[in-house]
Design a protein around this motif. Structure first.
Motif, PDB file in Angstrom:
ATOM      1  N   PRO A 163     -60.766  -4.426 -25.507  1.00  0.00           N
ATOM      2  CA  PRO A 163     -61.975  -3.468 -26.135  1.00  0.00           C
ATOM      3  C   PRO A 163     -62.956  -3.509 -25.118  1.00  0.00           C
ATOM      4  N   VAL A 164     -63.911  -2.650 -25.086  1.00  0.00           N
ATOM      5  CA  VAL A 164     -65.036  -2.339 -24.349  1.00  0.00           C
ATOM      6  C   VAL A 164     -66.242  -2.362 -25.362  1.00  0.00           C
ATOM      7  N   PHE A 165     -67.486  -2.666 -24.792  1.00  0.00           N
ATOM      8  CA  PHE A 165     -68.493  -2.883 -25.715  1.00  0.00           C
ATOM      9  C   PHE A 165     -69.619  -2.123 -25.348  1.00  0.00           C
ATOM     10  N   PRO A 166     -69.838  -0.782 -25.723  1.00  0.00           N
ATOM     11  CA  PRO A 166     -70.727   0.202 -25.475  1.00  0.00           C
ATOM     12  C   PRO A 166     -72.239  -0.482 -25.662  1.00  0.00           C
ATOM     13  N   GLN A 167     -73.270  -0.332 -24.838  1.00  0.00           N
ATOM     14  CA  GLN A 167     -74.462  -0.725 -24.917  1.00  0.00           C
ATOM     15  C   GLN A 167     -75.118  -0.206 -26.347  1.00  0.00           C
ATOM     16  N   HIS A 168     -75.059   0.911 -26.934  1.00  0.00           N
ATOM     17  CA  HIS A 168     -75.886   1.334 -27.717  1.00  0.00           C
ATOM     18  C   HIS A 168     -75.092   1.030 -29.140  1.00  0.00           C
ATOM     19  N   LYS A 172     -73.226  -7.447 -32.883  1.00  0.00           N
ATOM     20  CA  LYS A 172     -73.459  -8.811 -33.551  1.00  0.00           C
ATOM     21  C   LYS A 172     -74.390  -8.852 -34.704  1.00  0.00           C
ATOM     22  N   ASP A 173     -75.337  -7.924 -34.422  1.00  0.00           N
ATOM     23  CA  ASP A 173     -76.366  -7.667 -35.618  1.00  0.00           C
ATOM     24  C   ASP A 173     -76.371  -6.514 -36.116  1.00  0.00           C
ATOM     25  N   TRP A 174     -75.264  -5.741 -36.325  1.00  0.00           N
ATOM     26  CA  TRP A 174     -75.435  -4.292 -36.798  1.00  0.00           C
ATOM     27  C   TRP A 174     -75.890  -3.931 -37.968  1.00  0.00           C
ATOM     28  N   TRP A 175     -76.221  -5.121 -38.789  1.00  0.00           N
ATOM     29  CA  TRP A 175     -77.122  -4.903 -40.058  1.00  0.00           C
ATOM     30  C   TRP A 175     -78.655  -4.616 -39.923  1.00  0.00           C
ATOM     31  N   LEU A 176     -78.967  -4.894 -38.707  1.00  0.00           N
ATOM     32  CA  LEU A 176     -80.384  -4.551 -38.481  1.00  0.00           C
ATOM     33  C   LEU A 176     -80.594  -3.378 -37.625  1.00  0.00           C
ATOM     34  N   PRO A 178     -79.613   0.640 -38.239  1.00  0.00           N
ATOM     35  CA  PRO A 178     -79.079   1.701 -38.919  1.00  0.00           C
ATOM     36  C   PRO A 178     -78.140   2.571 -38.086  1.00  0.00           C
ATOM     37  N   GLY A 179     -78.291   2.877 -36.976  1.00  0.00           N
ATOM     38  CA  GLY A 179     -77.132   3.626 -36.198  1.00  0.00           C
ATOM     39  C   GLY A 179     -75.936   2.958 -36.169  1.00  0.00           C
ATOM     40  N   SER A 180     -75.898   1.695 -35.615  1.00  0.00           N
ATOM     41  CA  SER A 180     -74.739   0.915 -35.774  1.00  0.00           C
ATOM     42  C   SER A 180     -73.865   0.369 -36.909  1.00  0.00           C
ATOM     43  N   MET A 181     -74.611   0.365 -37.859  1.00  0.00           N
ATOM     44  CA  MET A 181     -74.327   0.155 -39.331  1.00  0.00           C
ATOM     45  C   MET A 181     -73.631   1.219 -39.848  1.00  0.00           C
ATOM     46  N   SER A 186     -68.535   4.115 -40.990  1.00  0.00           N
ATOM     47  CA  SER A 186     -67.817   5.466 -40.755  1.00  0.00           C
ATOM     48  C   SER A 186     -66.435   4.728 -40.243  1.00  0.00           C
ATOM     49  N   GLU A 187     -66.328   4.156 -39.415  1.00  0.00           N
ATOM     50  CA  GLU A 187     -65.014   3.602 -38.758  1.00  0.00           C
ATOM     51  C   GLU A 187     -64.331   2.764 -39.699  1.00  0.00           C
TER      52      GLU A 187
END
Length: 209
Positions: A163-168, A172-176, A178-181, A186-187
């Motif tokens: 896996p790679v980890f895009p900065q955007h 780890k704290d996706w619930w904070l 909205p874009g990451s959540m 969606s995934e």
């Protein structure tokens, strides 16, 4: 006389409500499980594979694949889902690599336009080349569905997730965020849909066979 139909409807309504609530709760719990169990690092990073497979979707994925190739982690690099018209030399220049050093070992796939297509396109090329193992490079949030599709397409091939980890993506704290959540949600939905499709394909194969 009229009490039995009313009671029956009441029982069915209550059963339906319970089933709906249970299904919704399972879906929510499944989402939290999915989000909290996304890969957080690379395991087996030193283990070799015949080929590196990169799924397009971000420059960090391609650069990671090229880094692994330069380090000798595999014999060749296959990039699946490339836009038609893009050539190896152009891609290497955009990635600030020397075409002379890597051009011979990079293969581009132009047919895939989704994750299932990535798996099928990679399967065809790997079978043609006779490889038996691959290191799969994609974003961490995309890795569960990618592994599901790739293992379904080529169950006898050894697959090492990378896996790679895009900065955007604030994983780890996706619930904070909205874009990451929204992205992870969606995934998760796509992951469930892929599971259902594969299950239906298995049932169909059994019925036809």
């Amino acid at each position: 006389m009229f009490h039995k139909p009313i009671r029956k409807r009441y029982i069915l309504l209550k059963l339906g409500s319970f089933t709906t609530v249970a299904a919704l709760l399972s879906w929510v719990l499944g989402f939290f499980w999915f989000a909290t169990n996304l890969p957080e690092d690379v395991t087996n990073s030193t283990e070799g594979a015949d080929v590196i497979v990169v799924l397009t979707g971000g420059s960090d994925r391609i650069n990671t694949g090229l880094d692994l190739l330069e380090l000798g982690s595999a014999k060749k690099l296959f990039i699946s889902g490339v836009y038609k018209g893009v050539e190896v030399q152009e891609l290497l220049r955009l990635s600030q690599r020397s075409p002379k050093n890597l051009e011979c070992c990079v293969k581009l796939g132009y047919q895939a336009d989704d994750t299932r297509g990535n798996a099928l396109e990679s399967q065809n090329w790997i079978e043609e080349e006779g490889y038996t193992s691959l290191r799969l490079v994609t974003a961490a949030y995309h890795m569960p569905r990618s592994l599901l599709e790739f293992r379904n397409a080529m169950p006898e091939i050894k697959i090492l997730p990378h896996p790679v980890f895009p900065q955007h993506v604030k994983q780890k704290d996706w619930w904070l965020w909205p874009g990451s959540m929204t992205l992870i949600l969606s995934e998760y939905v796509k992951f469930l849909m892929a599971h259902v499709r594969i299950w239906l394909e298995g049932i169909q194969a059994i019925l036809i066979g």
